[in-house]
Each structure stands twice: as C-alpha cells, then as structure tokens.
Design a protein around this motif. Structure first.
Motif, PDB file in Angstrom:
ATOM      1  N   ARG A   1     -39.449 -93.422  43.158  1.00 47.18           N
ATOM      2  CA  ARG A   1     -38.209 -92.860  42.424  1.00 47.18           C
ATOM      3  C   ARG A   1     -36.911 -93.777  42.775  1.00 47.18           C
ATOM      4  NH1 ARG A   1     -39.848 -88.240  45.560  1.00 47.18           N
ATOM      5  NH2 ARG A   1     -38.140 -87.955  46.640  1.00 47.18           N
TER       6      ARG A   1
ATOM      7  N   ARG B   1     -43.927 -88.649  43.193  1.00 42.79           N
ATOM      8  CA  ARG B   1     -43.877 -87.955  44.422  1.00 42.79           C
ATOM      9  C   ARG B   1     -43.580 -88.909  45.671  1.00 42.79           C
ATOM     10  NH1 ARG B   1     -46.152 -82.953  44.566  1.00 42.79           N
ATOM     11  NH2 ARG B   1     -46.593 -83.199  47.021  1.00 42.79           N
TER      12      ARG B   1
ATOM     13  N   LEU C   1     -33.692 -85.002  46.776  1.00 45.95           N
ATOM     14  CA  LEU C   1     -33.681 -84.362  48.302  1.00 45.95           C
ATOM     15  C   LEU C   1     -33.953 -85.623  48.995  1.00 45.95           C
ATOM     16  CD1 LEU C   1     -36.078 -81.519  48.577  1.00 45.95           C
ATOM     17  CD2 LEU C   1     -33.616 -81.509  47.960  1.00 45.95           C
TER      18      LEU C   1
ATOM     19  N   THR D   1     -40.647 -82.651  44.688  1.00 47.67           N
ATOM     20  CA  THR D   1     -40.584 -81.899  45.712  1.00 47.67           C
ATOM     21  C   THR D   1     -41.681 -80.699  45.991  1.00 47.67           C
ATOM     22  OG1 THR D   1     -38.916 -80.370  44.637  1.00 47.67           O
ATOM     23  CG2 THR D   1     -38.132 -82.131  45.829  1.00 47.67           C
ATOM     24  N   LEU D   2     -42.458 -80.616  45.035  1.00 49.22           N
ATOM     25  CA  LEU D   2     -43.435 -79.674  45.269  1.00 49.22           C
ATOM     26  C   LEU D   2     -44.480 -79.920  46.750  1.00 49.22           C
ATOM     27  CD1 LEU D   2     -44.953 -77.095  44.099  1.00 49.22           C
ATOM     28  CD2 LEU D   2     -46.624 -78.940  43.120  1.00 49.22           C
ATOM     29  N   PRO D   3     -44.482 -79.163  47.788  1.00 45.02           N
ATOM     30  CA  PRO D   3     -44.968 -79.406  48.661  1.00 45.02           C
ATOM     31  C   PRO D   3     -46.308 -79.803  48.681  1.00 45.02           C
ATOM     32  CG  PRO D   3     -43.591 -77.675  49.322  1.00 45.02           C
ATOM     33  CD  PRO D   3     -43.638 -77.768  47.802  1.00 45.02           C
ATOM     34  N   GLN D   4     -46.610 -80.745  49.512  1.00 49.94           N
ATOM     35  CA  GLN D   4     -48.141 -81.137  49.431  1.00 49.94           C
ATOM     36  C   GLN D   4     -49.047 -79.858  49.418  1.00 49.94           C
ATOM     37  OE1 GLN D   4     -48.991 -84.106  48.684  1.00 49.94           O
ATOM     38  NE2 GLN D   4     -51.044 -84.551  49.598  1.00 49.94           N
TER      39      GLN D   4
ATOM     40  N   LEU E   1     -49.504 -78.199  46.348  1.00 51.55           N
ATOM     41  CA  LEU E   1     -50.255 -79.219  45.119  1.00 51.55           C
ATOM     42  C   LEU E   1     -51.186 -78.940  44.569  1.00 51.55           C
ATOM     43  CD1 LEU E   1     -49.159 -81.796  43.482  1.00 51.55           C
ATOM     44  CD2 LEU E   1     -50.550 -83.151  45.037  1.00 51.55           C
TER      45      LEU E   1
END
Lengths: 243, 651
Positions: free
Chosen positions: A82, A77, A108, B504-507, B510
């Motif tokens: 990354r 995350r 992204l 990219t999973l939004p917080q 989560l």
C-alpha cells in the motif's frame, strides 16, 4: 515499447525486473509508452517485491493514466504494498490520483497515511485541507506541512490556515511551526494574515517560539514582503532572552 | 471420657449452672428422654411420636412474621440498618467479632465478649448479655426469644434468651451445632449437618430429633413456615417424616444451575465469622421456598448474584429470565416473595421484581457496606418495567471486567438460544463492542455465525469499514458472513466482497468471508473475484488463511462462469503464482474436474438434459472446452512446425 510490453507479459521474474529498471532509467519522457503494459501487468498480479517495484516504476512515469493501477493496490493487505501504491499515486498526479491519496489518508497504517498526508500537500490538493486537519488532530504530524502549503490565508473557512494557529497550544510547537513556516513563505497569503501569525507565535513568549521565527526568517524568500520580514525581525527581537 | 459421658457431663453442668430442669413438655408435645443431640433414640417410638407432635405444633402455630430489613457492617464497630418498608436507616456502634444476623424481627450480634440484640426496624437496643460465652455460630429468633449456638473450648452450646435477655434454656454438647430457628415456642437446632433437634423453650423439654436427609446447617422461618437445610431447604411439615424415602418437601435449585453463582441457597455458618464480604457473598444464590403444597420456590424463581449482576432464573430449569447490571458488586442478595433484595458495596439496597428484574425501589444506606444480611419476610416488592432480556444481556456483556466472563458467556449462550432478530442485533452489538472482553466477543461471534435471522442488521453493519480519519473499526465480518451464507442472503454479496477487498479485514475473518462470498457470488461479481485472486496469488505463500481464501474464490469463479475454469487453470500455471496457491488450486481443479461417470452413478433418469448428459459421458478430459480448443490449436501449430522442420531437413 513493444518489446517492453511482451517482456512485462512474460512469466520471467528476471526479465520483468530488468524491464522495470530500464523503464525507470528511461525516465518520464523515455518511458512514456510503458504505462499501459505496466498497468496490464499490475492488473494480473505480481509477487510482492516485483509488485512494489512495478508500482514505483509506473508512478515515476508521472502519467495520470497510471492512477487507477496505483489505486487498486491501496486495497492490498500488505502495508508495504500500500505504501508503494501511495508513492505511485504521488507520482501519477492528476485528479484521480489526488482522490485516491485522500482515501489513503484514512488508511490505518501510520506510514501509509503519513505519506499520503505529505503527498497531498505536494499534489496541491487544497480540497483535502479539512481531512488533513482531522489527520493532524489524530497525530499525523506530516499533515501540518501540507496544511501550511494548501490552507487559505483568511479566517472563517474550513480550509483556513487558522487551523494551525488554533493548535499552537494543543500540539507540539515543532509540528505546527512546520506548517506555519509554509504559510509565511507563500506568496499567495496576504501580509496582514502572515503578520498576525507572527504575532500569535510571538505571544507564546518562549525561546522555542523565537527559534521558530528565526528559522522562518532563515528560509524567507529574498523577494518576500518587507513588511512581513520587519514583523519577523521585531518579534525575534521581542523574544530575545525568552525562556 | 467417652463422647456420651462428655455430653452428659456438660449437660449436667449446664443444667446445674442455669438451674433449669428438664421438665415435662406441654400437653400437645411429647418429651423424649436421653441425652440431647444424640442419634441413639432417633428410631425409637417415643421420638417418632414426638416428631408428629412437633410438626403438629408447627402447623397449628405458624412462625411469627419476620422483619423486612437490612443490616450492614459499615465500619469496624458500626452497623447500619434499613427498614425496607419505610426506607428509614439507623446505625449502631459496637465492636464486632462476627457478622450480625437478621432473624425474626431482631438483629443479633456479638463483640467485645457480649451478645447484643437490636430491633431490626429501628436499631433500638433490646438487650445485651455477657452470658453467651464462646464464639457465635448462628442465631435464630421469633422476635420474642433469641437462640444462639456457640462454640467454646469445652464444646458446643445452645443458649436461648427470653425477651429481657435472661437465659431461658441452655444445652451443651460435643456435637457441632449450627444456626437454630424458633417457631411456636420451640427452638429447632441443626447439628452434625444432618439432624435437627427440637426443644420446648418454656419447659426446656427435649422433644423430637429429625433427619432432614439433606445437608443442614440452618433452620429458618420464612412466611410462617419452618425450613432446614443449606444447599436445599426442606420444609417442616408432615412430609418431613418421609425424608429418608425422598418424600419430604425439599426445595432444591435445579440441576441445570449454571456454573456462575454458588450452588447452595444458604452458606455454612462458619463463613459469617468474617465481617467483610467475600466472593462467596458476591456470587450468591437465593430462593424463597413455598410455604405449602409441593416443594418449589415463590414466583417460580431463584436468583443468582455475580459481582455487579443479579439475575433471575426459572426455579425448575435455571433458564435465565433477566439480569440486572449494577454499578458496584453486590455483597448480599435475599429472595422475597415476589422478587429479590440486594445490597451492593456502595451501600445501595435494591429491590428487583421477580418477573423481569425491574428495579422497583432503591434505598441508600448512606455508607459503603462491608457486608450485609437481608430479611424480607412479608415485603411485597411489586413490579416495574425493565428493558427486554436481550437488552439486559447486552448491558451485562459489554461490561469489561475479567472477573465477569463466566457469567457473561452464560448470558450470551442464553441470548443465542433466543431466535428473534432483536437478539441477533444484541449479539452483533456485543461482538462489535469495544468494551466487551475478548472471551465475550468470541462467544458472541460464535453465536452470530449460527443465527438464521437479522440479515438486514448484518448488512447494515457490513457497510462500516475501518477508517483512520473517521475512527471506525471493521465489524465482526467473519461470523456475519457465515450466517448470511447459510441464509443465502444475496443482498449481502456486495458488502461482503467490499470487506474482502478491504485490507483492514482481520485475518481471523478472511477465510469465512471468502467462503461466504464464494457461496453467494454471482456472475456480476466476477471481476471483483478475479481482482482478489490476482492481487494475492503472487504474495500469499505462508499465509494459510489467504491461500484458502484464494481457493474459495477460485471455486466460486469456476462455479459462476463458463470460462472460470480456464481462468483458474491459467492462474495455476502462471509463473508468478505462489507455490502454496498453485498447490491448493491444483487440488481444487482436480476435485472439481467434470468426471466421466458423473451421471452413470445417478440412478435417476428423467430424460431431460440429454445433450448435457451425452457431453459429460463422452468428455473424459478434465479441461474445459475453451482450454481444450486452445491446446488443440497449440498442438496443431506444433505439428505444423514439425512438418516444416521435416520438410527443411528433406530439403
């Protein structure tokens, strides 16, 4: 390397940090056997700073076997992690690393996909040209150089260098020129194709176009084609006084 | 001068000026003596008899049909009209100092010191008069007579004009008069927001005064019946006499009316002084009361407006039946018998069916409308086809406009109450829409989390990940995860884990995703769960959601794997595990430790699993067998070392 393995498996931050430094100092040859223990350490997780260092270290070993460990952290995350994973892939090289770099091109984060674009060029991943063109269209300027390094010097293919000339008017000239410069200095691209690029740039009839061609000439290989060099000279002369 | 003597003075003065006498009423009516617009004689026998006679007259002579037309202000001194039956438009130029009104079959307007009356169908000028002095308050007509109420410096006036524009009757008072109605040769004038006084136009006789027992600023004639009120409309029939006892036929919007459109069926007349529409016009409420039988609304519907929306609601429950989304804000809506007519700012007149909101017809005025008045007395709108309600709600809620969120949230709440899969899909589309406003997305996310169907659509959507090159976004994973966990949808585990492992999973999504994965995951997913824990256990401090997500996944690992507890214990003890993660995992381990008296408290004893039972009763150590074995071995080694050291010392 046995000692390195046990140190890496330890729970001591300072010891692991020192071991990573030692592996880096040993370089590609000296640190050859460290890929497996580093990979094992990465699999079990590390605090962020140590993790980044471990990724960069394993990358510097230029061992394709490290690609899997690098790729796993493309899912982290934290974009800094990354980014380290992308550097790691750039170092690891090999088909698995290239495949993972193509995945990173869709990340992204602007730094992550920008670096992936650059490293795909360095990795000679010609199969990534169509994706690099999409990236270029989405504003990833780094993709231009890579496209220039990888594209095919012929028209009519989805990997053609035409992707650059076609964007001369829609993208900043500096960006496209960075890619065209690559094409013009490559030996595998036919002279006629290069001369056509020079013609297209000259037709822009601007001082900026002349600067681009002068820059190409400056970096033109001494053993490069004379016909292309002549075309460059002529175009530069034609553009004298252009605004 | 007292109020009464002022009134008398005005009355005498006006009578003298107009040369009209308060003659006796027609034989079927009862005239009442005393000053006009006075509550003094309301309880007198004469008034009560007069009330009965007025109601009898109204029942025997139903109100003349009104027009089916629209009149809009389309310029500072320009009106544009539309005949709803033919679609033909007309225009009329005249200065305006008040919004023109459609009443009966005419348009009544004022400007430049004169009153003008036009044929509502054609726009033809019927007459003009400068005898209506004062500011127009309201107008009523049966097509033959025109009654206007006026406000002047000297007080309030009622003036009734004949078909040629001559003054037939005039009354003055200090009581505030509002918007009158005409039916059966009688003019009915609301005053003091509560009373309605009736006069016979031809004779000028004062008849009865009624108490409506509801705020009354208008008398209107629709479908042959007479109604009075503002927020609610009471019918002028014999039951009106029981108004004080609550026995009148009072058509009232339901109590459950959403806080979206205005609450009143009609707007106070003072609002019409402005010729340009405002928010009150764009958030209208309208309903056509039933002309006979128990009070209610035609087609069982009332209608609301909210800027570009017009929606139909159940007249008893206010439940949303349909919503029409227009391109432009509506400036007026008006209920007909079987639907609703709306006029938008662009000057489009829309006829929407009562049942489903189908756009049956639309007519262009040819010019933008600054404001409008609509009357649809006999018009049959008819029916048509329209998208189902969930689709209509999707269209309405994906319109990005900050003004609309109140209505959009209500639409979504309505959708959430519909338990079908199609609605779930609509909620997903709204939550996933780029166009929907944040508040609307949030409302749809909440609704999705509570869905108990639509798993297939959710799983399909979960397959989409954010991708820079493809230009795709992460779907609303969190609420879907919650719903899928409740549905125990095992097919969702892998897509959910893939989202959990997607950076990219939004917080915001989560923790819900991790908790749902924890509920659904099985042994085959163990490596991915361990990967998640290992990836973040060393870099989660300060990120509460991430820490709690790790704990949820740890709980799942303990649940699905015999050696899961060992794994979690090892992670907890590892020096690289963050302090916050350690603390949370320690709590988890303590809470999930097998307890000594687990089975003792369980009164049931079916004799099964004796072995397990015995094991649990005797095993009071929270550490799992594998871990115990390892510890035992470590202890054994230590003991051996101690023994060795002892022996060395001895030597």
């Amino acid at each position: 390397m046995k000692a390195v393995s046990s140190t890496l498996a330890s729970g001591n931050v300072a010891e692991i940090d020192a071991a990573l430094t030692n592996i880096r100092m040993a370089g590609k040859e000296g640190g050859k056997g460290a890929t497996a223990p580093l990979a094992a350490r990465l699999k079990n997780g590390l605090p962020k700073e140590l993790l980044k260092k471990a990724l960069e270290t394993i990358g510097e070993l230029e061992d394709p076997a490290a690609a899997e460990s690098c790729e796993a952290y493309l899912a982290h995350r934290d974009p800094e992690v990354r980014l380290a994973a992308v550097r790691c892939l750039g170092g690891a090289k090999g088909p698995a690393a290239t495949k993972a770099l193509r995945v990173a091109l869709a990340d992204l984060d602007v730094r992550v996909h920008g670096l992936a674009a650059t490293l795909l060029g360095e990795a000679k991943a010609a199969e990534a040209v169509p994706e690099l063109v999409v990236a270029l269209d989405k504003g990833v300027n780094e993709a231009a150089v890579s496209i220039g390094q990888l594209c095919e010097g012929k028209a009519g293919s989805d990997k053609s260098c035409d992707a650059l000339t076609e964007r001369l008017k829609s993208k900043p000239l500096d960006v496209i020129a960075s890619g065209l410069q690559q094409v013009l200095t490559r030996k595998d691209v036919p002279d006629d194709y290069k001369k056509n690029i020079i013609k297209v740039v000259r037709e822009l009839s601007s001082a900026k176009a002349r600067e681009v061609l002068e820059s190409v000439k400056k970096g033109y290989p001494k053993d490069g084609s004379k016909a292309v060099l002549d075309a460059l000279d002529k175009a530069i002369k034609d553009l004298e006084g252009a605004k | 001068m007292t109020g009464r003597s002022f009134v008398l003075g005005l009355l005498v003065g006006s009578l003298g000026l107009a040369g009209l006498a308060c003659a006796g009423a027609s034989s079927d009516l009862v005239a009442v003596d005393g000053p006009a617009f006075s509550q003094e004689a309301i309880n007198d026998d004469a008034n009560q008899k007069a009330q009965v006679s007025v109601l009898d007259r109204l029942q025997k002579q139903p109100a003349a049909p009104g027009a089916d037309a629209v009149v809009a202000v389309t310029g500072t001194a320009e009106l544009t009209g539309l005949d709803l039956a033919s679609g033909k438009t007309w225009s009329y130029k005249h200065p305006l100092d008040h919004r023109p009104q459609l009443t009966g079959t005419v348009v009544v307007g004022t400007g430049n010191g004169e009153l003008f009356v036009l044929d509502a169908k054609t726009g033809a000028e019927k007459w003009k008069s400068s005898k209506a002095k004062g500011k127009l308050v309201g107008a009523g007509s049966d097509g033959k007579y025109v009654a206007v109420t006026l406000k002047a410096d000297s007080g309030h006036k009622l003036v009734v004009f004949g078909p040629d524009g001559s003054v037939k009757m005039e009354k003055a008072t200090d009581q505030p008069l509002t918007s009158p109605g005409i039916s059966a040769g009688l003019v009915l004038v609301p005053w003091k927001n509560l009373y309605v006084s009736a006069f016979e136009i031809e004779t000028g006789a004062q008849l009865a005064t009624f108490i409506t027992d509801t705020e009354t600023t208008h008398v209107v004639t629709w479908g042959g019946a007479v109604f009075a009120g503002q927020g609610r409309l009471v019918r002028f029939d014999k039951d009106l006499l029981k108004a004080k006892q609550g026995g009148s036929q009072l058509a009232a919007p339901p109590k459950e009316l959403p806080n979206v459109s205005r609450r009143d069926l009609l707007v106070g007349p003072d609002h019409d002084e402005r010729t340009t529409a405002d928010a009150i016009d764009s958030t209208g409420l309208t309903g056509r009361p039933l002309t006979s039988g128990p009070a209610g609304f035609e087609s069982g519907k009332i209608y609301g407006g909210y800027y570009p929306f017009v929606f139909g609601m159940d007249a008893k429950t206010a439940k949303l039946s349909w919503v029409h989304t227009g391109k432009d804000d509506f400036v007026a809506i008006h209920a007909g018998k079987d639907g609703v007519v709306g006029v938008d700012k662009a000057g489009t007149v829309k006829l929407l069916a009562a049942g489903n909101g189908a756009l049956v017809k639309s007519f262009p005025l040819g010019k933008p409308a600054l404001s409008a008045d609509i009357l649809a007395d006999t018009l049959a709108i008819g029916s048509g086809s329209s998208a189902p309600l969930p689709e209509q709600i999707k269209e309405a809620t994906t319109l990005k406009d900050d003004r609309l969120s109140t209505a959009q949230v209500w639409f979504l709440d309505t959708a959430a109450a519909v338990p079908d899969e199609a609605t779930t899909e609509v909620l997903l589309q709204v939550a996933d829409s780029e166009r929907a406003a944040p508040a609307i997305k949030e409302a749809s996310r909440k609704a999705i989390a509570l869905r108990t169907n639509g798993a297939a659509a959710m799983i399909t959507l979960l397959g989409r990940h954010a991708n820079f090159l493809k230009g795709t976004r992460t779907p609303p994973v969190g609420p879907m995860a919650k719903a899928l966990a409740v549905m125990k949808e095992k097919k969702a585990v892998q897509p959910l884990i893939e989202q959990l492992l997607d950076p990219t999973l939004p917080q915001i999504d989560l923790q819900d995703t991790a908790e749902s994965v924890a509920v659904l995951a099985e042994k085959e997913h163990l490596p991915q769960l361990q990967r998640f824990m290992n990836m973040y256990r060393g870099s989660a401090t300060g990120n509460i959601r991430l820490v709690d997500s790790i704990a949820a996944i740890a709980a799942a690992i303990i649940r699905i794997d015999d050696k899961g507890r060992d794994f979690v214990v090892a992670v907890t003890k590892d020096a690289f595990t963050d302090a916050d993660v350690k603390l949370t995992l320690e709590k988890l381990l303590a809470a999930s430790a097998p307890k000594k008296d687990d089975k003792k408290d369980d009164g049931k004893d079916d004799g099964k699993d004796d072995k397990k039972k015995k094991k649990k009763v005797t095993d009071d150590d929270p550490t799992p067998p594998g871990y115990k074995k390892k510890k035992a071995e470590e202890g054994k080694k230590k003991d051996e070392k101690k023994e060795e050291k002892k022996e060395e010392k001895k030597d």
